[in-house]
Design a protein around this motif. Structure first.
Motif, PDB file in Angstrom:
ATOM      1  N   GLN A 149      20.337  10.179 158.372  1.00 41.93           N
ATOM      2  CA  GLN A 149      19.466  11.328 158.128  1.00 41.93           C
ATOM      3  C   GLN A 149      19.740  12.441 159.137  1.00 41.93           C
ATOM      4  OE1 GLN A 149      15.371  10.134 157.544  1.00 41.93           O
ATOM      5  NE2 GLN A 149      14.625  12.054 158.441  1.00 41.93           N
ATOM      6  N   ALA A 176      15.876  13.496 154.751  1.00 43.18           N
ATOM      7  CA  ALA A 176      15.142  12.241 154.513  1.00 43.18           C
ATOM      8  C   ALA A 176      15.082  11.971 153.010  1.00 43.18           C
ATOM      9  CB  ALA A 176      13.736  12.334 155.100  1.00 43.18           C
ATOM     10  N   PHE A 177      14.753  13.004 152.245  1.00 46.62           N
ATOM     11  CA  PHE A 177      14.660  12.898 150.785  1.00 46.62           C
ATOM     12  C   PHE A 177      15.987  12.424 150.190  1.00 46.62           C
ATOM     13  CE2 PHE A 177      15.037  15.205 146.625  1.00 46.62           C
ATOM     14  CZ  PHE A 177      14.030  14.553 145.948  1.00 46.62           C
ATOM     15  N   ILE A 180      16.513   8.631 150.999  1.00 44.81           N
ATOM     16  CA  ILE A 180      15.515   7.800 150.303  1.00 44.81           C
ATOM     17  C   ILE A 180      15.949   7.632 148.849  1.00 44.81           C
ATOM     18  CG2 ILE A 180      13.150   7.756 149.403  1.00 44.81           C
ATOM     19  CD1 ILE A 180      12.244   9.075 152.055  1.00 44.81           C
ATOM     20  N   GLY A 181      16.221   8.768 148.195  1.00 40.53           N
ATOM     21  CA  GLY A 181      16.606   8.707 146.783  1.00 40.53           C
ATOM     22  C   GLY A 181      18.004   8.169 146.568  1.00 40.53           C
ATOM     23  N   GLU A 183      19.616   5.745 147.874  1.00 42.66           N
ATOM     24  CA  GLU A 183      19.716   4.293 147.716  1.00 42.66           C
ATOM     25  C   GLU A 183      19.363   3.876 146.291  1.00 42.66           C
ATOM     26  OE1 GLU A 183      20.949   1.884 149.492  1.00 42.66           O
ATOM     27  OE2 GLU A 183      21.489   3.178 151.162  1.00 42.66           O
ATOM     28  N   GLY A 184      18.467   4.623 145.663  1.00 37.29           N
ATOM     29  CA  GLY A 184      18.164   4.363 144.263  1.00 37.29           C
ATOM     30  C   GLY A 184      19.374   4.659 143.381  1.00 37.29           C
ATOM     31  N   ARG A 188      21.285   2.117 140.842  1.00 38.00           N
ATOM     32  CA  ARG A 188      21.472   2.398 139.415  1.00 38.00           C
ATOM     33  C   ARG A 188      22.954   2.442 139.027  1.00 38.00           C
ATOM     34  NH1 ARG A 188      17.166   4.747 136.605  1.00 38.00           N
ATOM     35  NH2 ARG A 188      18.619   4.778 134.852  1.00 38.00           N
ATOM     36  N   PRO A 197      24.934   7.768 137.684  1.00 38.16           N
ATOM     37  CA  PRO A 197      23.679   7.946 138.440  1.00 38.16           C
ATOM     38  C   PRO A 197      23.888   8.630 139.796  1.00 38.16           C
ATOM     39  CG  PRO A 197      23.779   5.743 137.496  1.00 38.16           C
ATOM     40  CD  PRO A 197      25.139   6.363 137.317  1.00 38.16           C
ATOM     41  N   GLN A 200      24.316  12.273 138.956  1.00 40.58           N
ATOM     42  CA  GLN A 200      23.043  12.872 138.520  1.00 40.58           C
ATOM     43  C   GLN A 200      22.121  13.101 139.705  1.00 40.58           C
ATOM     44  OE1 GLN A 200      22.485   9.820 135.320  1.00 40.58           O
ATOM     45  NE2 GLN A 200      21.270  11.437 134.356  1.00 40.58           N
ATOM     46  N   PHE A 201      22.104  12.109 140.614  1.00 41.31           N
ATOM     47  CA  PHE A 201      21.225  12.264 141.770  1.00 41.31           C
ATOM     48  C   PHE A 201      21.690  13.424 142.652  1.00 41.31           C
ATOM     49  CE2 PHE A 201      19.881  11.621 146.112  1.00 41.31           C
ATOM     50  CZ  PHE A 201      18.512  11.620 145.928  1.00 41.31           C
ATOM     51  N   GLY A 204      20.953  16.734 141.015  1.00 43.95           N
ATOM     52  CA  GLY A 204      19.511  17.023 141.086  1.00 43.95           C
ATOM     53  C   GLY A 204      19.117  17.474 142.480  1.00 43.95           C
ATOM     54  N   PHE A 205      19.681  16.819 143.488  1.00 39.54           N
ATOM     55  CA  PHE A 205      19.369  17.182 144.871  1.00 39.54           C
ATOM     56  C   PHE A 205      19.840  18.611 145.152  1.00 39.54           C
ATOM     57  CE2 PHE A 205      20.551  17.511 149.389  1.00 39.54           C
ATOM     58  CZ  PHE A 205      19.331  17.189 149.976  1.00 39.54           C
ATOM     59  N   ALA A 207      20.506  20.997 143.026  1.00 42.11           N
ATOM     60  CA  ALA A 207      19.769  21.975 142.206  1.00 42.11           C
ATOM     61  C   ALA A 207      18.384  22.250 142.794  1.00 42.11           C
ATOM     62  CB  ALA A 207      19.630  21.460 140.769  1.00 42.11           C
ATOM     63  N   GLY A 208      17.811  21.256 143.462  1.00 38.62           N
ATOM     64  CA  GLY A 208      16.452  21.407 143.990  1.00 38.62           C
ATOM     65  C   GLY A 208      16.378  22.051 145.363  1.00 38.62           C
TER      66      GLY A 208
ATOM     67  N   PHE B 177      16.513  12.051 137.163  1.00 37.09           N
ATOM     68  CA  PHE B 177      16.601  12.195 138.615  1.00 37.09           C
ATOM     69  C   PHE B 177      15.425  11.491 139.302  1.00 37.09           C
ATOM     70  CE2 PHE B 177      15.559  14.934 142.387  1.00 37.09           C
ATOM     71  CZ  PHE B 177      16.692  14.669 143.137  1.00 37.09           C
ATOM     72  N   ILE B 180      15.915   7.626 139.099  1.00 40.98           N
ATOM     73  CA  ILE B 180      17.069   7.187 139.896  1.00 40.98           C
ATOM     74  C   ILE B 180      16.658   7.138 141.376  1.00 40.98           C
ATOM     75  CG2 ILE B 180      19.357   7.902 140.760  1.00 40.98           C
ATOM     76  CD1 ILE B 180      19.939   8.963 137.908  1.00 40.98           C
ATOM     77  N   GLY B 181      16.106   8.245 141.848  1.00 39.93           N
ATOM     78  CA  GLY B 181      15.724   8.301 143.258  1.00 39.93           C
ATOM     79  C   GLY B 181      14.493   7.463 143.582  1.00 39.93           C
ATOM     80  N   GLU B 183      13.591   4.551 142.689  1.00 45.72           N
ATOM     81  CA  GLU B 183      13.859   3.162 143.075  1.00 45.72           C
ATOM     82  C   GLU B 183      14.275   3.068 144.545  1.00 45.72           C
ATOM     83  OE1 GLU B 183      13.327   0.256 141.709  1.00 45.72           O
ATOM     84  OE2 GLU B 183      12.513   1.104 139.874  1.00 45.72           O
ATOM     85  N   GLY B 184      14.947   4.111 145.021  1.00 49.28           N
ATOM     86  CA  GLY B 184      15.275   4.154 146.442  1.00 49.28           C
ATOM     87  C   GLY B 184      14.011   4.263 147.292  1.00 49.28           C
ATOM     88  N   ARG B 188      12.756   1.740 150.234  1.00 51.53           N
ATOM     89  CA  ARG B 188      12.476   2.179 151.603  1.00 51.53           C
ATOM     90  C   ARG B 188      11.031   1.898 152.007  1.00 51.53           C
ATOM     91  NH1 ARG B 188      15.976   5.948 153.926  1.00 51.53           N
ATOM     92  NH2 ARG B 188      14.550   5.901 155.693  1.00 51.53           N
ATOM     93  N   GLN B 200       7.187  10.956 150.599  1.00 52.15           N
ATOM     94  CA  GLN B 200       8.259  11.918 150.907  1.00 52.15           C
ATOM     95  C   GLN B 200       9.112  12.181 149.678  1.00 52.15           C
ATOM     96  OE1 GLN B 200       9.516   9.640 154.529  1.00 52.15           O
ATOM     97  NE2 GLN B 200      10.258  11.639 155.198  1.00 52.15           N
ATOM     98  N   PHE B 201       9.401  11.108 148.932  1.00 55.62           N
ATOM     99  CA  PHE B 201      10.234  11.299 147.744  1.00 55.62           C
ATOM    100  C   PHE B 201       9.501  12.149 146.712  1.00 55.62           C
ATOM    101  CE2 PHE B 201      11.791  10.357 143.526  1.00 55.62           C
ATOM    102  CZ  PHE B 201      13.107  10.754 143.685  1.00 55.62           C
ATOM    103  N   GLY B 208      11.295  20.502 144.625  1.00 55.78           N
ATOM    104  CA  GLY B 208      12.572  20.914 144.049  1.00 55.78           C
ATOM    105  C   GLY B 208      12.502  21.336 142.596  1.00 55.78           C
TER     106      GLY B 208
END
Lengths: 211, 211
Positions: A149, A176-177, A180-181, A183-184, A188, A197, A200-201, A204-205, A207-208, B177, B180-181, B183-184, B188, B200-201, B208
């Motif tokens: 992080q 941090a976000f 956290i995400g 690992e998901g 996937r 996945p 996509q993650f 999404g990150f 874009a946000g 999105f 996917i995130g 589950e992370g 955590r 936080q997620f 976002g």
């Protein structure tokens, strides 16, 4: 890897007991990393690692004080390996900071594809399994995530300084976000046996992010 | 839960073999859900479930055709339970669509706190363990995620219609999105034994969203 390979001496060099021991220890850690990244702790156990490396069960304690110590050595080795990977991606000054993050994601996709999406993230696997792991691993795994992080936060602050993201962006919260995400996303990708996945993650990150 | 409880007949009612069998089957599924949500498949196995419910090992096949069928029944039961939870949260017309999503996150935090953050998401746990699970589970687990994604996409489209998010928002991509995130975040939260990663997620996801 087999002990025969791990213990093979380089030509012209006299055998050194201490070297052989260190090489076997390293082979055990390497194999432990592979197996724990693929299947996790509960599904494997130390016996399979010993068998794969060709170390007799009885001599495990020549190399590690305890199974817990072995697991810690595997975590440490993975943390070092991953920190170097992040350093390489985030330290590449030929790219803009956000391009560096994208390059890291590309690298992660390539890494998962190389093992047919069977191997995930050692730290995530172990985190998922905390209920059956030595309690001392908890703080260590958290520490590894905090290191990742902090490294990403530096990259995002560089992105902010370069005007790639908004001046009011909270780089620590965003970093941090991401982990956290993230690992998901690894989980996937293993399930889907596809990089989709992860892509996509990351999309999404990005874009946000506040612009 | 013990078989004695599962098999206890209600007063005044004659014993019915078919009822008893169904009740024991349900007790096995319920216990399987608990155990697999907490520890995962590899760390537990069916033996522990049978022991906890008090069903002799030899009579397992009275209740399920195979261990694989048992796992599928546990997945189906969890999918139903979670779909009802989502329906309740996302169908609450007393809140705006984004408030409904926040209410779902609050509910998830409460759910994890109730078990001291030891239990995660059954579908995520199994996804992580795919390497050691029956291959037939893969498509089923993906299907469950797709169901959750479709339900969230409906909620996000309502948010878009209500002007809570931008008209050009891609609700399907955002919903993918989120899960996917998410589950992370569950992983955590288990590691940190805290709702903080979930919060936080969710905060990162909401921040976002295109406005």
């Amino acid at each position: 890897m087999h002990a025969t390979a791990a213990l093979r001496r380089r030509p012209g060099r006299p055998p050194k007991r201490i070297d052989e021991r260190l090489e076997t220890r390293e082979a055990l850690i390497r194999c432990g990393t592979e197996v724990l990244t693929e299947k996790g702790f509960a599904a494997t156990g130390i016996d399979e690692v010993l068998k794969r490396v060709g170390v007799p069960k009885g001599s495990f304690y020549h190399y590690f004080d305890s199974k817990e110590a072995f697991g810690r050595a595997v975590i440490d080795q993975y943390a070092d390996y991953f920190a170097r990977k992040l350093e390489r991606s985030f330290g590449d000054s030929s790219r803009t900071p956000l391009e560096r993050l994208q390059a890291f994601v590309d690298d992660a996709c390539g890494g998962m594809a190389r093992y047919q999406f069977r191997r995930g993230c050692l730290i995530g696997n172990l985190g998922q399994e905390m209920a059956v792991l030595p309690e001392t691993y908890r703080a260590r795994l958290e520490e590894v995530f905090e290191d990742w992080q902090a490294r990403l936060a530096v990259c995002l602050r560089a992105a902010r300084a370069a005007g790639e993201i908004a001046a009011q962006a909270d780089c620590e919260a965003l970093a941090a976000f991401f982990w956290i995400g993230g690992e998901g996303a690894v989980l996937r990708a293993k399930l889907a046996r596809s990089e989709a996945p992860l892509r996509q993650f990351a999309a999404g990150f990005l874009a946000g992010l506040p612009r």
